[in-house]
Design a protein around this motif. Structure first.
Motif, PDB file in Angstrom:
ATOM      1  N   GLY A   1      27.864  31.583   0.621  1.00 24.44           N
ATOM      2  CA  GLY A   1      28.645  30.664  -0.191  1.00 24.44           C
ATOM      3  C   GLY A   1      28.602  29.227   0.284  1.00 24.44           C
ATOM      4  O   GLY A   1      29.537  28.458   0.049  1.00 24.44           O
TER       5      GLY A   1
ATOM      6  N   THR B   1      28.728  28.261   3.337  1.00 26.19           N
ATOM      7  CA  THR B   1      29.571  28.083   4.523  1.00 26.19           C
ATOM      8  C   THR B   1      28.791  27.394   5.632  1.00 26.19           C
ATOM      9  O   THR B   1      27.641  27.728   5.902  1.00 26.19           O
ATOM     10  CB  THR B   1      30.083  29.444   5.030  1.00 26.19           C
TER      11      THR B   1
ATOM     12  N   ILE C   1      36.588  31.835   0.230  1.00 29.15           N
ATOM     13  CA  ILE C   1      35.301  31.834  -0.479  1.00 29.15           C
ATOM     14  C   ILE C   1      35.405  32.708  -1.730  1.00 29.15           C
ATOM     15  O   ILE C   1      34.940  32.337  -2.809  1.00 29.15           O
ATOM     16  CB  ILE C   1      34.173  32.307   0.450  1.00 29.15           C
TER      17      ILE C   1
ATOM     18  N   THR D   1      34.770  26.508  -0.761  1.00 33.46           N
ATOM     19  CA  THR D   1      33.769  26.448   0.298  1.00 33.46           C
ATOM     20  C   THR D   1      34.501  26.221   1.619  1.00 33.46           C
ATOM     21  O   THR D   1      35.631  25.738   1.654  1.00 33.46           O
ATOM     22  CB  THR D   1      32.749  25.319   0.070  1.00 33.46           C
TER      23      THR D   1
END
Length: 248
Positions: A54, A56, A29, A34
């Motif tokens: 981010g 995730t 990240i 990703t």
């Protein structure tokens, strides 16, 4: 930290809720990518995804079960356009005991996760990478797979199998833009230590010339590089992170 370029790429990290998997996701990240975390502990993976941010995502998956991995691929692709990198970090140690005392079921359990699970993930993701014309697969092995640690026969044997599978798959994909490599850390202090005896932990430390355990961040740095375009001429290779322990 040094800057690596994973911008615009998407990775799947198995065992990503904790330990090495979490640190690897964090580094990818930070490198602009990703991540989707795959973990048997779905609630833990969801918490980790929230912490990492981010964008995730988390998917509950038991890598030891092939249908579960197939479903995880579909769930991942429902939210991400492609899988650029696969990091096989899920693993268990099994008990610390002699071969003649080793529980038969525990042996099967270690291989089910460490070897069969990794095979299931590679089997499902490698064709996607071939079709899209680019990919990186990084398998987490262990220096135990080279040396064969006493009182850890299943773990050592399973990680030797990971090294061999990496070499085989790397050769099978060598005529594509998909690279397959593995890392062989010496002991890295994570929650997996909770599965080991104190005596075995002391034995592992005694084998490391640097006289310390590795850190998840040190492993993550190597793994993240192996996921980038810069890793272009290495495939089927084994990268040591052993504090000087490895001799070959």
């Amino acid at each position: 930290m040094n800057q690596l370029d994973f911008k615009g790429r998407h990775a799947v990290v198995t065992g990503g809720a904790t330990g090495l998997g979490y640190a690897i996701a964090q580094r990818l990240i930070a490198s602009g990518g990703t991540v989707t975390l795959w973990d048997r502990d779905e609630a833990g993976a969801q918490r980790a995804a929230g912490e990492l941010g981010g964008g995730t995502r988390a998917v509950g998956v038991d890598v030891a079960r092939h249908p579960s991995v197939q479903a995880a691929v579909q769930a991942t692709l429902a939210n991400a356009p492609r899988i650029d990198a696969l990091v096989n970090s899920a693993g268990i140690t099994g008990p610390n005991t002699k071969v003649w005392d080793y529980p038969v079921q525990a042996w099967s359990d270690v291989f089910a996760v460490n070897v069969h699970g990794l095979f299931h993930c590679c089997r499902e993701v490698a064709p996607l990478m071939r079709a899209q014309g680019w990919g990186r697969i990084v398998n987490i092995a262990s220096v135990a797979g080279k040396d064969g640690n006493p009182n850890a026969s299943a773990y050592s044997a399973s990680k030797a199998a990971v090294i061999a599978l990496t070499k085989s798959l790397g050769k099978e994909l060598a005529d594509t833009e998909v690279r397959v490599n593995c890392v062989t850390p010496a002991a890295v202090k994570t929650a997996i230590f909770d599965q080991m005896s104190a005596e075995h932990i002391a034995f592992m430390l005694s084998k490391i010339p640097m006289a310390r355990f590795g850190t998840p961040q040190e492993v993550a740095a190597m793994v993240a590089w192996l996921c980038t375009d810069d890793c272009s001429f290495s495939t089927g290779a084994v990268f040591d992170l052993s504090g000087g322990r490895s001799t070959y």
